[in-house]
Design an enzyme around this catalytic site. Structure first.
Site, PDB file in Angstrom:
ATOM      1  N   ALA A 223     -10.327   0.539  17.100  1.00 36.78           N
ATOM      2  CA  ALA A 223     -11.411  -0.454  17.129  1.00 36.78           C
ATOM      3  C   ALA A 223     -11.094  -1.620  16.199  1.00 36.78           C
ATOM      4  CB  ALA A 223     -12.737   0.206  16.743  1.00 36.78           C
TER       5      ALA A 223
ATOM      6  N   THR B 223      -1.509  -2.998  19.417  1.00 37.83           N
ATOM      7  CA  THR B 223      -1.161  -1.636  19.841  1.00 37.83           C
ATOM      8  C   THR B 223      -1.746  -1.308  21.208  1.00 37.83           C
ATOM      9  OG1 THR B 223      -1.629   0.691  19.329  1.00 37.83           O
ATOM     10  CG2 THR B 223      -3.166  -0.903  18.448  1.00 37.83           C
ATOM     11  N   ASP B 224      -1.091  -0.385  21.909  1.00 43.52           N
ATOM     12  CA  ASP B 224      -1.631   0.070  23.202  1.00 43.52           C
ATOM     13  C   ASP B 224      -2.914   0.876  23.002  1.00 43.52           C
ATOM     14  OD1 ASP B 224      -0.535   2.408  22.133  1.00 43.52           O
ATOM     15  OD2 ASP B 224       0.661   2.909  23.913  1.00 43.52           O
ATOM     16  N   GLU B 225      -3.201   1.275  21.749  1.00 42.07           N
ATOM     17  CA  GLU B 225      -4.423   2.060  21.514  1.00 42.07           C
ATOM     18  C   GLU B 225      -5.690   1.259  21.775  1.00 42.07           C
ATOM     19  OE1 GLU B 225      -4.638   4.720  18.290  1.00 42.07           O
ATOM     20  OE2 GLU B 225      -2.530   5.286  18.438  1.00 42.07           O
TER      21      GLU B 225
ATOM     22  N   TYR C 122      -9.363   3.169  13.876  1.00 46.10           N
ATOM     23  CA  TYR C 122      -8.125   2.364  13.839  1.00 46.10           C
ATOM     24  C   TYR C 122      -8.048   1.476  15.087  1.00 46.10           C
ATOM     25  CZ  TYR C 122      -3.269   1.184  14.840  1.00 46.10           C
ATOM     26  OH  TYR C 122      -2.131   0.504  15.187  1.00 46.10           O
TER      27      TYR C 122
ATOM     28  N   ARG D 112      -7.343  16.552  16.578  1.00 44.53           N
ATOM     29  CA  ARG D 112      -7.879  15.310  15.987  1.00 44.53           C
ATOM     30  C   ARG D 112      -9.208  14.990  16.685  1.00 44.53           C
ATOM     31  NH1 ARG D 112      -3.839  10.326  16.771  1.00 44.53           N
ATOM     32  NH2 ARG D 112      -2.987  11.001  14.786  1.00 44.53           N
TER      33      ARG D 112
ATOM     34  N   LYS E 197      -8.098  -2.692  15.405  1.00 45.40           N
ATOM     35  CA  LYS E 197      -7.026  -3.486  16.020  1.00 45.40           C
ATOM     36  C   LYS E 197      -7.576  -4.292  17.208  1.00 45.40           C
ATOM     37  CE  LYS E 197      -3.236  -3.584  15.107  1.00 45.40           C
ATOM     38  NZ  LYS E 197      -2.490  -4.443  14.129  1.00 45.40           N
TER      39      LYS E 197
ATOM     40  N   ASN F 278       3.477  15.543  23.925  1.00 49.03           N
ATOM     41  CA  ASN F 278       3.876  15.827  22.544  1.00 49.03           C
ATOM     42  C   ASN F 278       4.740  17.079  22.444  1.00 49.03           C
ATOM     43  OD1 ASN F 278       2.673  13.582  21.433  1.00 49.03           O
ATOM     44  ND2 ASN F 278       0.721  14.603  21.042  1.00 49.03           N
TER      45      ASN F 278
ATOM     46  N   THR G 223       0.867  -1.176   0.000  1.00 46.80           N
ATOM     47  CA  THR G 223       0.000   0.000   0.000  1.00 46.80           C
ATOM     48  C   THR G 223       0.906   1.230   0.000  1.00 46.80           C
ATOM     49  OG1 THR G 223       0.003   0.237   2.405  1.00 46.80           O
ATOM     50  CG2 THR G 223      -1.647  -1.268   1.464  1.00 46.80           C
TER      51      THR G 223
END
Ligand code: NAD
Ligand code: DAU
Length: 346
Positions: free
Chosen positions: A156, A130-132, A154, A277, A158, A253, A42
């Site tokens: 969700a 992922t930790d997400e 994203y 975001r 994962k 950040n 991709t």
């Protein structure tokens, strides 16, 4: 343990950022292992990431989609694969907000296709997650026993993949493991992600678009540390287990931005606070005690990892310049063109 006689690994998504670093790590440290990279190429897949292993006789590349059950079956049989390590995914949160469909297709249906193939042949299966999946963590640190609570398309997709993996272990007895890594930084990361975007923008003298007040917290880890952890889990992780992977320390950040600018000797006047975001997870933090008990230690702090990554982009312009002038331009205009610039401080 398969490693004594050498493993035959299928590394899906191995032409992407972490997958390519993992392939380098395995070929460098495991002389008896064979690696087949299986990648759809991709926008995020890049054979330049694997150029320096392309002549290794223990390495092969197959251009295909993990949603294609026939192609998956053929590669497993042709190469006598014993272990699948699934890195293949759509990975950028902002793109998942823009258009979630590809995330459901690859991260959910693609994971299912790989699990079915692994089940049919009784293979080991490792899911790079992922930790997400834990969602925003107001205080403390997520442990592997915590429920998943994803908040972006994203995350969700994962989390759905993780649930399928666990179900295949419980229901079919498949030898599965899962790693849940924090934000990786290092060589070959597509410059849509914050650290390579800010590094390359700074090098080009362009603004650094910081979402909102920039006080969101992430556990930025060096990609090589993450790859060592995945290798260890694939090798020694008991079936059915999940492991968090990160430094165990999260930084804001704005701190990350300061390190990038300082490393590259660029002025703070490049920082622009822009519209946040949607649904932005403010803080991720993970407890890594379980992986430490397996024998792993993170070798770099987030501050070191970010500085090392920024330096890599400074020293490897030939890698990122062609990317930033291709598909990336239209993406950047779409993603950032309509964002309001906020007053200093967000
Ligand atoms: P990336 O976006 O750099 O690369 C993804 C790779 O997967 C690309 O080579 C792409 O071509 C390939 N791919 C996409 N869809 C495919 C499909 N349908 N079939 C075959 N190949 C396909 O990703 P990354 O940042 O290296 O992340 C790798 C994995 O690690 C992902 O599963 C991601 O969720 C996970 N992860 C990433 C981070 C991070 O900070 N980047 C942290 C923790 C976990
Ligand atoms: O936590 C692991 C995850 O880390 C991975 O699973 C994902 O694949 C990976 O993309 C990453 O997700 P994040 O959303 O945390 O990473 P990103 O680099 O996109 O953003 C890092 C932080 O910087 C986040 O708080 C959003 C912010 N940011 C990001 C971009 C792209 C900005 O302020 N400005 C930006 O332009």
């Amino acid at each position: 343990m398969v490693s004594g006689k050498g493993r035959r690994l299928l590394v899906t998504g191995g032409a992407g950022f972490i997958g390519a670093n993992f392939v380098h790590h395995v070929l460098r440290t495991r002389p008896n292992d064979h690696v087949v990279v299986f990648d759809k190429l991709t926008y995020a897949g890049n054979l330049a990431n694997l150029a320096d292993v392309s002549d290794d006789p223990r390495y092969a590349f197959v251009h295909a989609d993990i949603c294609d059950a026939g192609a998956v079956e053929r590669v497993l049989s042709a190469h006598g694969i014993d272990t699948v390590v699934n890195f293949a995914a759509e990975t950028h949160v902002d793109r998942s907000i823009d258009d979630p469909e590809a995330f459901i297709r690859t991260d959910v249906n693609g994971t299912y296709t790989l699990l079915e193939a692994a089940r049919a042949k009784g293979l080991r299966y490792h899911q790079v997650s992922t930790d997400e999946v834990y969602g925003h963590v107001a205080e403390g640190a997520s442990r592997e026993t915590d429920p998943v609570a994803p908040r972006s398309p994203y995350a969700a997709s994962k989390a759905s993949g993780d649930l399928l993996v666990h179900a295949y272990h419980v229901t079919y007895g498949l030898h599965t493991t899962i790693s849940r890594g924090s934000n990786n930084v290092g060589p070959y990361q597509y410059p849509e992600k914050a650290v390579p975007l800010f590094s390359t923008n700074a090098l080009e003298g362009l603004p650094l678009p910081v979402y909102g007040d920039g006080r969101q917290e992430r556990d930025y880890q060096w990609v090589g540390d993450h790859c060592e952890a995945i290798d260890l889990i694939v090798d020694r992780g008991p079936a059915g287990e999940a492991y968090n992977v990160g430094t165990g320390t999260s930084i804001q950040n704005l701190t990350m931005v300061d390190i990038v600018l300082e490393t590259l000797d660029r002025p703070r006047s490049l920082v622009r606070h822009v519209t946040d975001r949607p649904g932005h997870d403010r803080r991720y933090a993970i407890d890594t005690a379980k992986l430490q008990a397996l024998g792993w230690r993170s070798r770099h702090t987030p501050e070191q990892a970010v500085a090392m990554a920024a330096a890599w982009y400074r020293d490897n312009e030939a890698w990122w310049r062609p990317i930033k002038s291709g598909e990336f331009r239209a993406y950047y205009d779409r993603m950032y063109g309509g964002r309001a610039v906020l007053p200093a401080g967000g």
